[in-house]
Design a protein around this motif. Sequence first.
Motif, PDB file in Angstrom:
ATOM      1  N   LEU A 159      50.167  43.372  52.307  1.00 55.95           N
ATOM      2  CA  LEU A 159      48.874  43.300  50.905  1.00 55.95           C
ATOM      3  C   LEU A 159      49.787  43.682  49.955  1.00 55.95           C
ATOM      4  CD1 LEU A 159      46.244  44.261  49.404  1.00 55.95           C
ATOM      5  CD2 LEU A 159      47.141  46.338  50.104  1.00 55.95           C
ATOM      6  N   LEU A 160      51.091  43.980  50.159  1.00 56.95           N
ATOM      7  CA  LEU A 160      52.797  44.750  49.253  1.00 56.95           C
ATOM      8  C   LEU A 160      53.130  43.191  49.338  1.00 56.95           C
ATOM      9  CD1 LEU A 160      53.476  47.900  51.351  1.00 56.95           C
ATOM     10  CD2 LEU A 160      51.930  47.852  49.093  1.00 56.95           C
ATOM     11  N   GLY A 161      53.336  42.484  49.841  1.00 62.03           N
ATOM     12  CA  GLY A 161      53.804  41.612  49.771  1.00 62.03           C
ATOM     13  C   GLY A 161      52.700  40.090  48.994  1.00 62.03           C
ATOM     14  N   ASN A 162      51.498  40.629  49.243  1.00 60.33           N
ATOM     15  CA  ASN A 162      50.231  39.774  48.658  1.00 60.33           C
ATOM     16  C   ASN A 162      50.169  40.486  46.742  1.00 60.33           C
ATOM     17  OD1 ASN A 162      50.281  37.879  50.546  1.00 60.33           O
ATOM     18  ND2 ASN A 162      47.978  39.308  50.456  1.00 60.33           N
ATOM     19  N   ILE A 163      50.550  41.728  46.811  1.00 59.51           N
ATOM     20  CA  ILE A 163      50.525  42.092  44.840  1.00 59.51           C
ATOM     21  C   ILE A 163      51.333  41.893  44.476  1.00 59.51           C
ATOM     22  CG2 ILE A 163      52.039  44.220  45.506  1.00 59.51           C
ATOM     23  CD1 ILE A 163      48.380  44.154  44.025  1.00 59.51           C
ATOM     24  N   TYR A 164      52.503  41.718  45.115  1.00 63.06           N
ATOM     25  CA  TYR A 164      53.768  41.051  44.154  1.00 63.06           C
ATOM     26  C   TYR A 164      53.593  39.490  43.983  1.00 63.06           C
ATOM     27  CZ  TYR A 164      56.956  44.611  45.186  1.00 63.06           C
ATOM     28  OH  TYR A 164      57.552  46.033  45.502  1.00 63.06           O
ATOM     29  N   GLU A 165      52.940  38.520  44.048  1.00 64.25           N
ATOM     30  CA  GLU A 165      52.106  37.574  44.073  1.00 64.25           C
ATOM     31  C   GLU A 165      51.714  37.001  43.170  1.00 64.25           C
ATOM     32  OE1 GLU A 165      51.209  35.193  47.603  1.00 64.25           O
ATOM     33  OE2 GLU A 165      53.112  35.259  48.529  1.00 64.25           O
ATOM     34  N   ALA A 166      50.482  38.286  43.506  1.00 63.54           N
ATOM     35  CA  ALA A 166      49.338  38.697  42.553  1.00 63.54           C
ATOM     36  C   ALA A 166      50.337  39.079  40.952  1.00 63.54           C
ATOM     37  CB  ALA A 166      48.614  39.191  42.867  1.00 63.54           C
ATOM     38  N   VAL A 167      51.106  40.146  40.530  1.00 62.58           N
ATOM     39  CA  VAL A 167      50.806  40.024  40.187  1.00 62.58           C
ATOM     40  C   VAL A 167      52.108  38.635  38.854  1.00 62.58           C
ATOM     41  CG1 VAL A 167      53.169  41.921  38.404  1.00 62.58           C
ATOM     42  CG2 VAL A 167      51.786  42.881  39.781  1.00 62.58           C
ATOM     43  N   GLU A 168      52.918  38.080  39.547  1.00 67.06           N
ATOM     44  CA  GLU A 168      53.333  36.831  39.418  1.00 67.06           C
ATOM     45  C   GLU A 168      52.938  35.755  38.655  1.00 67.06           C
ATOM     46  OE1 GLU A 168      56.775  33.625  40.209  1.00 67.06           O
ATOM     47  OE2 GLU A 168      56.722  35.478  41.688  1.00 67.06           O
ATOM     48  N   GLY A 169      51.619  35.660  39.724  1.00 65.30           N
ATOM     49  CA  GLY A 169      50.794  35.312  39.033  1.00 65.30           C
ATOM     50  C   GLY A 169      49.643  35.428  37.306  1.00 65.30           C
ATOM     51  N   CYS A 170      49.419  36.520  37.478  1.00 68.40           N
ATOM     52  CA  CYS A 170      48.944  37.188  36.256  1.00 68.40           C
ATOM     53  C   CYS A 170      49.841  37.304  35.532  1.00 68.40           C
ATOM     54  CB  CYS A 170      48.545  38.090  36.645  1.00 68.40           C
ATOM     55  SG  CYS A 170      46.607  38.423  37.518  1.00 68.40           S
ATOM     56  N   LEU A 171      50.755  37.422  35.665  1.00 63.49           N
ATOM     57  CA  LEU A 171      51.431  37.319  34.211  1.00 63.49           C
ATOM     58  C   LEU A 171      52.485  35.748  33.655  1.00 63.49           C
ATOM     59  CD1 LEU A 171      53.795  40.945  35.042  1.00 63.49           C
ATOM     60  CD2 LEU A 171      51.604  40.473  33.222  1.00 63.49           C
ATOM     61  N   SER A 172      51.807  35.327  34.339  1.00 64.67           N
ATOM     62  CA  SER A 172      53.261  34.304  34.628  1.00 64.67           C
ATOM     63  C   SER A 172      51.984  32.705  33.455  1.00 64.67           C
ATOM     64  CB  SER A 172      53.030  32.825  35.676  1.00 64.67           C
ATOM     65  OG  SER A 172      51.459  32.296  35.480  1.00 64.67           O
ATOM     66  N   VAL A 173      53.003  32.167  31.998  1.00 59.93           N
ATOM     67  CA  VAL A 173      51.543  31.459  30.863  1.00 59.93           C
ATOM     68  C   VAL A 173      51.965  29.972  30.873  1.00 59.93           C
ATOM     69  CG1 VAL A 173      51.569  31.359  28.783  1.00 59.93           C
ATOM     70  CG2 VAL A 173      52.535  34.019  30.139  1.00 59.93           C
ATOM     71  N   ASP A 174      51.257  29.092  30.907  1.00 61.41           N
ATOM     72  CA  ASP A 174      51.032  27.877  30.924  1.00 61.41           C
ATOM     73  C   ASP A 174      51.987  27.193  29.531  1.00 61.41           C
ATOM     74  OD1 ASP A 174      51.262  25.547  30.606  1.00 61.41           O
ATOM     75  OD2 ASP A 174      49.637  24.975  31.265  1.00 61.41           O
TER      76      ASP A 174
ATOM     77  N   VAL B  54      46.030  46.296  39.992  1.00 63.90           N
ATOM     78  CA  VAL B  54      46.251  46.617  38.669  1.00 63.90           C
ATOM     79  C   VAL B  54      46.165  46.859  37.828  1.00 63.90           C
ATOM     80  CG1 VAL B  54      48.621  46.132  37.962  1.00 63.90           C
ATOM     81  CG2 VAL B  54      48.372  44.829  40.124  1.00 63.90           C
ATOM     82  N   PRO B  55      45.393  47.990  37.324  1.00 63.29           N
ATOM     83  CA  PRO B  55      44.832  48.319  36.336  1.00 63.29           C
ATOM     84  C   PRO B  55      45.531  48.546  35.460  1.00 63.29           C
ATOM     85  CG  PRO B  55      45.120  50.111  37.859  1.00 63.29           C
ATOM     86  CD  PRO B  55      45.981  49.241  38.264  1.00 63.29           C
ATOM     87  N   ALA B  56      46.443  47.831  34.542  1.00 71.32           N
ATOM     88  CA  ALA B  56      47.407  47.593  33.421  1.00 71.32           C
ATOM     89  C   ALA B  56      47.290  45.668  33.503  1.00 71.32           C
ATOM     90  CB  ALA B  56      48.678  47.836  33.851  1.00 71.32           C
ATOM     91  N   ILE B  57      46.947  45.096  34.110  1.00 76.84           N
ATOM     92  CA  ILE B  57      46.543  43.792  34.474  1.00 76.84           C
ATOM     93  C   ILE B  57      45.360  43.304  34.504  1.00 76.84           C
ATOM     94  CG2 ILE B  57      47.475  41.376  34.730  1.00 76.84           C
ATOM     95  CD1 ILE B  57      49.835  43.132  35.840  1.00 76.84           C
ATOM     96  N   PRO B  58      43.971  43.728  33.363  1.00 78.58           N
ATOM     97  CA  PRO B  58      42.568  43.200  34.238  1.00 78.58           C
ATOM     98  C   PRO B  58      42.500  41.917  34.841  1.00 78.58           C
ATOM     99  CG  PRO B  58      42.968  43.934  31.875  1.00 78.58           C
ATOM    100  CD  PRO B  58      44.328  43.865  32.470  1.00 78.58           C
ATOM    101  N   GLY B  59      42.083  41.874  35.825  1.00 80.26           N
ATOM    102  CA  GLY B  59      41.367  41.143  36.981  1.00 80.26           C
ATOM    103  C   GLY B  59      43.083  40.315  38.086  1.00 80.26           C
ATOM    104  N   CYS B  60      44.007  41.643  37.754  1.00 79.46           N
ATOM    105  CA  CYS B  60      44.766  41.080  38.847  1.00 79.46           C
ATOM    106  C   CYS B  60      44.495  41.734  40.242  1.00 79.46           C
ATOM    107  CB  CYS B  60      46.478  41.457  38.205  1.00 79.46           C
ATOM    108  SG  CYS B  60      47.384  41.464  39.297  1.00 79.46           S
ATOM    109  N   VAL B  61      44.504  41.468  40.822  1.00 77.70           N
ATOM    110  CA  VAL B  61      43.603  41.947  42.196  1.00 77.70           C
ATOM    111  C   VAL B  61      44.503  40.730  43.218  1.00 77.70           C
ATOM    112  CG1 VAL B  61      41.347  43.143  41.390  1.00 77.70           C
ATOM    113  CG2 VAL B  61      41.437  41.175  42.234  1.00 77.70           C
ATOM    114  N   THR B  62      43.991  41.702  44.803  1.00 84.99           N
ATOM    115  CA  THR B  62      44.162  40.512  45.363  1.00 84.99           C
ATOM    116  C   THR B  62      44.370  41.388  46.817  1.00 84.99           C
ATOM    117  OG1 THR B  62      46.359  39.467  47.049  1.00 84.99           O
ATOM    118  CG2 THR B  62      46.749  41.321  46.198  1.00 84.99           C
TER     119      THR B  62
END
Length: 67
Positions: free
Chosen positions: A35-50, A19-27
């Motif tokens: 892959l299509l299912g995994n990409i949703y999980e990857a984006v959610e994980g990359c955008l979650s904030v502790d 996902v070029p808009a989110i550096p480091g977001c890959v699956t």
Amino acid sequence: MKLKIIIHEAEEGGFWAEVPAIPGCVTQAETFTELLGNIYEAVEGCLSVDMQHIPVSAKDRVMEIAV
């Protein structure tokens, strides 16, 4: 929100996406469907904030929005 993803065929078989808009977001996955299912999980994980490590004062507001 719509995000553009780039899907690559892996040399060893299967696929990987970034996902070029989110550096480091890959699956990756063995099949395109997986892959299509995994990409949703990857984006959610990359955008979650502790929030534990982010200073927030009593005057600040923490909100969650859907885009």
